[in-house]
Motif scaffolding. Structure first.
Motif, PDB file in Angstrom:
ATOM      1  N   ASP A 133       0.732  -1.218   0.041  1.00 39.47           N
ATOM      2  CA  ASP A 133      -0.824   0.582  -0.493  1.00 39.47           C
ATOM      3  C   ASP A 133       1.032   1.041   0.127  1.00 39.47           C
ATOM      4  OD1 ASP A 133      -2.776   0.997  -0.197  1.00 39.47           O
ATOM      5  OD2 ASP A 133      -3.337   0.667   1.491  1.00 39.47           O
ATOM      6  N   PHE A 134       0.207   2.484  -0.674  1.00 38.27           N
ATOM      7  CA  PHE A 134       0.849   3.772  -0.256  1.00 38.27           C
ATOM      8  C   PHE A 134       2.174   3.766  -1.409  1.00 38.27           C
ATOM      9  CE2 PHE A 134      -0.536   3.183   4.749  1.00 38.27           C
ATOM     10  CZ  PHE A 134      -2.332   3.541   3.958  1.00 38.27           C
ATOM     11  N   PRO A 135       1.949   3.387  -2.281  1.00 37.13           N
ATOM     12  CA  PRO A 135       3.386   3.796  -3.994  1.00 37.13           C
ATOM     13  C   PRO A 135       3.852   5.260  -3.010  1.00 37.13           C
ATOM     14  CG  PRO A 135       0.803   3.688  -4.060  1.00 37.13           C
ATOM     15  CD  PRO A 135       1.083   3.476  -3.374  1.00 37.13           C
ATOM     16  N   GLY A 136       5.218   5.034  -2.836  1.00 37.15           N
ATOM     17  CA  GLY A 136       6.017   6.622  -2.460  1.00 37.15           C
ATOM     18  C   GLY A 136       5.674   6.844  -1.190  1.00 37.15           C
ATOM     19  N   VAL A 137       5.547   6.461  -0.319  1.00 31.21           N
ATOM     20  CA  VAL A 137       5.961   6.632   1.090  1.00 31.21           C
ATOM     21  C   VAL A 137       7.053   5.073   1.158  1.00 31.21           C
ATOM     22  CG1 VAL A 137       4.908   6.088   3.520  1.00 31.21           C
ATOM     23  CG2 VAL A 137       3.229   7.236   1.545  1.00 31.21           C
ATOM     24  N   THR A 138       7.906   5.228   1.635  1.00 28.89           N
ATOM     25  CA  THR A 138       9.400   4.810   1.818  1.00 28.89           C
ATOM     26  C   THR A 138      10.062   5.217   3.316  1.00 28.89           C
ATOM     27  OG1 THR A 138      11.216   5.879   0.888  1.00 28.89           O
ATOM     28  CG2 THR A 138       9.572   4.110  -0.807  1.00 28.89           C
ATOM     29  N   VAL A 139      11.084   4.904   3.124  1.00 34.00           N
ATOM     30  CA  VAL A 139      11.221   3.710   4.756  1.00 34.00           C
ATOM     31  C   VAL A 139      13.291   3.895   4.317  1.00 34.00           C
ATOM     32  CG1 VAL A 139      12.298   2.715   6.897  1.00 34.00           C
ATOM     33  CG2 VAL A 139       9.570   3.482   6.363  1.00 34.00           C
ATOM     34  N   ASP A 140      14.081   4.903   5.148  1.00 31.26           N
ATOM     35  CA  ASP A 140      15.519   4.628   4.949  1.00 31.26           C
ATOM     36  C   ASP A 140      15.905   3.785   6.255  1.00 31.26           C
ATOM     37  OD1 ASP A 140      15.586   5.398   2.456  1.00 31.26           O
ATOM     38  OD2 ASP A 140      15.901   7.164   2.810  1.00 31.26           O
ATOM     39  N   LEU A 141      16.777   2.962   6.309  1.00 26.30           N
ATOM     40  CA  LEU A 141      17.138   2.642   8.364  1.00 26.30           C
ATOM     41  C   LEU A 141      18.674   2.021   7.758  1.00 26.30           C
ATOM     42  CD1 LEU A 141      15.655   1.795  10.720  1.00 26.30           C
ATOM     43  CD2 LEU A 141      15.072  -0.545   9.830  1.00 26.30           C
ATOM     44  N   ALA A 142      19.278   1.585   8.850  1.00 22.78           N
ATOM     45  CA  ALA A 142      20.354   1.385   9.375  1.00 22.78           C
ATOM     46  C   ALA A 142      19.710   0.789  10.320  1.00 22.78           C
ATOM     47  CB  ALA A 142      21.083   1.958   9.049  1.00 22.78           C
ATOM     48  N   TYR A 143      20.396  -0.788  10.818  1.00 17.78           N
ATOM     49  CA  TYR A 143      19.434  -1.139  12.721  1.00 17.78           C
ATOM     50  C   TYR A 143      20.313  -2.658  12.426  1.00 17.78           C
ATOM     51  CZ  TYR A 143      16.492  -2.607  16.445  1.00 17.78           C
ATOM     52  OH  TYR A 143      16.628  -3.754  17.406  1.00 17.78           O
ATOM     53  N   THR A 144      20.738  -2.716  13.728  1.00 13.92           N
ATOM     54  CA  THR A 144      22.171  -4.022  14.184  1.00 13.92           C
ATOM     55  C   THR A 144      20.719  -4.245  15.805  1.00 13.92           C
ATOM     56  OG1 THR A 144      23.111  -4.064  12.452  1.00 13.92           O
ATOM     57  CG2 THR A 144      23.614  -5.268  14.584  1.00 13.92           C
ATOM     58  N   LEU A 145      20.743  -4.714  16.012  1.00 12.86           N
ATOM     59  CA  LEU A 145      20.612  -5.520  17.938  1.00 12.86           C
ATOM     60  C   LEU A 145      21.995  -6.302  18.068  1.00 12.86           C
ATOM     61  CD1 LEU A 145      18.456  -6.063  19.708  1.00 12.86           C
ATOM     62  CD2 LEU A 145      18.400  -7.764  19.463  1.00 12.86           C
ATOM     63  N   GLY A 189      -8.349   3.961   5.061  1.00 15.96           N
ATOM     64  CA  GLY A 189      -8.369   5.798   4.998  1.00 15.96           C
ATOM     65  C   GLY A 189      -8.929   5.604   3.144  1.00 15.96           C
ATOM     66  N   GLU A 190      -9.412   6.555   2.697  1.00 14.71           N
ATOM     67  CA  GLU A 190      -9.806   6.377   1.602  1.00 14.71           C
ATOM     68  C   GLU A 190      -8.060   6.437   0.650  1.00 14.71           C
ATOM     69  OE1 GLU A 190     -11.881   9.454   0.457  1.00 14.71           O
ATOM     70  OE2 GLU A 190     -13.882   8.722   1.975  1.00 14.71           O
ATOM     71  N   LYS A 191      -7.226   6.958   0.910  1.00  9.40           N
ATOM     72  CA  LYS A 191      -5.778   6.719   0.685  1.00  9.40           C
ATOM     73  C   LYS A 191      -5.437   5.350   0.200  1.00  9.40           C
ATOM     74  CE  LYS A 191      -3.375  10.384   0.029  1.00  9.40           C
ATOM     75  NZ  LYS A 191      -3.360  11.082  -0.744  1.00  9.40           N
ATOM     76  N   SER A 192      -5.767   5.105   1.052  1.00  9.50           N
ATOM     77  CA  SER A 192      -5.265   2.953   0.852  1.00  9.50           C
ATOM     78  C   SER A 192      -5.659   1.980  -0.347  1.00  9.50           C
ATOM     79  CB  SER A 192      -5.519   2.361   2.417  1.00  9.50           C
ATOM     80  OG  SER A 192      -5.511   1.535   1.378  1.00  9.50           O
ATOM     81  N   SER A 193      -4.936   1.863  -1.155  1.00 10.62           N
ATOM     82  CA  SER A 193      -5.666   0.876  -1.951  1.00 10.62           C
ATOM     83  C   SER A 193      -6.296  -0.421  -1.737  1.00 10.62           C
ATOM     84  CB  SER A 193      -4.404   0.641  -3.039  1.00 10.62           C
ATOM     85  OG  SER A 193      -3.872  -0.707  -1.647  1.00 10.62           O
ATOM     86  N   HIS A 194      -6.223  -0.362  -0.222  1.00  9.88           N
ATOM     87  CA  HIS A 194      -7.220  -1.803   0.291  1.00  9.88           C
ATOM     88  C   HIS A 194      -8.526  -1.119   1.031  1.00  9.88           C
ATOM     89  CE1 HIS A 194      -4.054  -4.771  -0.776  1.00  9.88           C
ATOM     90  NE2 HIS A 194      -2.659  -3.196   0.196  1.00  9.88           N
ATOM     91  N   TYR A 195      -8.952   0.022   0.919  1.00 12.17           N
ATOM     92  CA  TYR A 195     -10.059   0.485   0.961  1.00 12.17           C
ATOM     93  C   TYR A 195     -11.492  -0.044   1.220  1.00 12.17           C
ATOM     94  CZ  TYR A 195     -14.013   4.057   1.831  1.00 12.17           C
ATOM     95  OH  TYR A 195     -15.657   4.587   2.116  1.00 12.17           O
ATOM     96  N   ASN A 196     -12.235  -0.445   0.012  1.00 11.53           N
ATOM     97  CA  ASN A 196     -12.573  -1.850  -0.497  1.00 11.53           C
ATOM     98  C   ASN A 196     -12.731  -3.321   0.749  1.00 11.53           C
ATOM     99  OD1 ASN A 196     -14.808   0.193  -1.227  1.00 11.53           O
ATOM    100  ND2 ASN A 196     -13.347  -0.009  -3.420  1.00 11.53           N
ATOM    101  N   ASP A 197     -11.200  -3.658   0.620  1.00  9.21           N
ATOM    102  CA  ASP A 197     -10.783  -4.467   0.755  1.00  9.21           C
ATOM    103  C   ASP A 197     -11.244  -4.843   2.646  1.00  9.21           C
ATOM    104  OD1 ASP A 197      -9.674  -5.545  -1.538  1.00  9.21           O
ATOM    105  OD2 ASP A 197      -7.587  -4.955  -0.359  1.00  9.21           O
ATOM    106  N   THR A 198     -11.051  -3.939   2.984  1.00 12.35           N
ATOM    107  CA  THR A 198     -12.252  -3.912   4.549  1.00 12.35           C
ATOM    108  C   THR A 198     -13.046  -4.279   5.124  1.00 12.35           C
ATOM    109  OG1 THR A 198     -11.876  -1.815   4.772  1.00 12.35           O
ATOM    110  CG2 THR A 198      -9.686  -2.456   5.615  1.00 12.35           C
ATOM    111  N   LYS A 199     -13.908  -4.061   4.038  1.00 12.31           N
ATOM    112  CA  LYS A 199     -15.018  -3.612   3.613  1.00 12.31           C
ATOM    113  C   LYS A 199     -16.040  -5.360   3.694  1.00 12.31           C
ATOM    114  CE  LYS A 199     -16.145   0.663   2.610  1.00 12.31           C
ATOM    115  NZ  LYS A 199     -16.889   1.612   1.833  1.00 12.31           N
ATOM    116  N   ARG A 200     -14.496  -6.118   2.645  1.00 14.78           N
ATOM    117  CA  ARG A 200     -15.422  -7.946   1.710  1.00 14.78           C
ATOM    118  C   ARG A 200     -14.396  -9.199   2.388  1.00 14.78           C
ATOM    119  NH1 ARG A 200     -13.920  -4.967  -2.457  1.00 14.78           N
ATOM    120  NH2 ARG A 200     -12.226  -5.052  -3.808  1.00 14.78           N
TER     121      ARG A 200
END
Length: 366
Positions: free
Chosen positions: A100-112, A231-242
């Motif tokens: 979902d949400f094309p164009g919303v991305t993450v940059d991450l550097a992480y180590t435990l 939410g209406e901006k989600s491509s899965h908006y209708n999926d949550t109903k069915r």
């Protein structure tokens, strides 16, 4: 550009030197204009004073040049280090949401980082009863109020006697892996209705050699993905109903899925081999570290959004017992999950073995 205290000192010394020259020139000009009779003597005296200062001033200039050169080298090194840090990102432009949400991305550097000495004197494979009491202070399945509460939810239509489906980890290959590795603690992260937890627990109960094996089921059971998908901006908006995934009831806005899971464990007669841990995975990893527990078989099927999925893979791999198995879901159909798995495999030089097109597992080196 002034970057640190040393640069400031160098700049101040240079400014003081320039100010000194300006003051001297102003004094010469003043006396030359207003004291013409002393002009020759003044000029001669001033020239001698300036000449006597030239060697010192030349040394100061050379020293300032060297300090400025050193400051520039340090600045270049900092810039180079910053560039390398960017190159060391584990994720760059990775999807921030589950399909979902094309164009919303993450940059991450992480180590435990977990010191090997952390496990010294720890009971890394406690018994079912020991861990149940350690986590919950009592056996939750023996709480007399549980049956009453489940019955009231069922009577009100919030849960069903048995409602189990999802993305289970089961079948011939999994049973082969279980028989080969003989895990004592099977950790599932992302449980949903319990299709995997109950099937693995049933296997432990039916197979010889697994009398002391059990399942640790970790989930929030909040189904909070619905808030992002409805939410209406989600491509899965209708999926949550069915979609069946979201066909559950909420009580005052809260999901009743945890109690549906408990009802499923009771209905399948597997509750004596399952310890539920209702928590977010980020806290769950700290809980296992706190109790010194190292599962020897894991199935990770929690959040498929970043940074969650990458953190889950990194965190739980770090506490997986050496020689243990870690399995992953949705490595083909969800881009965030696929990227996170490949980064984990690259980092620890792991070979992924496919259970099927969409599920894969690795074995941690001894």
């Amino acid at each position: 550009m002034i970057r640190n205290l040393r640069d400031v000192r160098v700049g101040c010394r240079l400014q003081s030197f320039v100010s000194f020259l300006i003051v001297m020139l102003c004094c010469i000009s003043f006396h030359a204009v207003f004291c013409p009779t002393d002009r020759h003597a003044l000029m001669s005296n001033t020239t001698e004073k300036i000449s006597s200062q030239v060697p010192y001033l030349q040394k100061e200039v050379e020293s300032l040049k060297e300090q400025l050169k050193t400051a520039q080298i340090q600045l270049d090194m900092r810039n180079e280090a910053s560039a390398k840090e960017i190159d060391l990102l584990d994720l760059r432009g990775a999807p921030a949401a589950d399909r979902d949400f094309p164009g919303v991305t993450v940059d991450l550097a992480y180590t435990l980082n977990v010191s090997p000495s952390w496990w010294d004197d720890a009971q890394t494979s406690p018994s079912f009863d020991t861990l149940m009491l350690s986590l919950h202070r009592k056996d939750i399945w023996k709480d007399g109020r549980l049956a009453t509460h489940l019955n009231s939810l069922q009577a009100a239509g919030f849960i069903e006697p048995k409602k189990i489906y999802g993305s289970p980890l089961r079948g011939g290959e999994i049973e082969h892996l279980l028989r080969h590795h003989k895990p004592k603690i099977f950790l599932e992260v992302g449980v949903y209705l319990g299709a995997t937890s109950t099937s693995i627990a049933a296997f432990f109960k039916s197979e010889k050699g697994f009398e002391h094996s059990y399942v640790l089921s970790m989930d929030t059971w909040l189904l909070d993905l619905e808030f992002a998908w409805n939410g209406e901006k989600s491509s899965h908006y209708n999926d949550t109903k069915r979609d069946d995934y979201f066909t559950h009831d909420r009580l005052a806005g809260s999901s009743c899925m945890y109690y549906q899971f408990l009802a499923n464990c009771i209905a399948t007669n597997t509750s004596d081999r399952i310890i539920p841990v209702q928590t977010a995975s980020s806290n769950g990893i700290m809980a296992l570290l706190s109790h010194g527990v190292r599962p020897d078989f894991m199935y990770i099927d929690a959040s498929h959004a970043n940074p969650d999925v990458f953190l889950d893979f990194e965190n739980f791999y770090k506490i997986l017992k050496p020689g243990g198995v870690m399995a992953f879901d949705d490595v083909a159909v969800v881009e965030a999950t696929k990227l996170a798995f490949h980064r984990l495999a690259d980092r620890y030089h792991l070979e992924g073995i496919h259970l099927n097109r969409n599920q894969i597992y690795v074995v941690k080196k001894e």
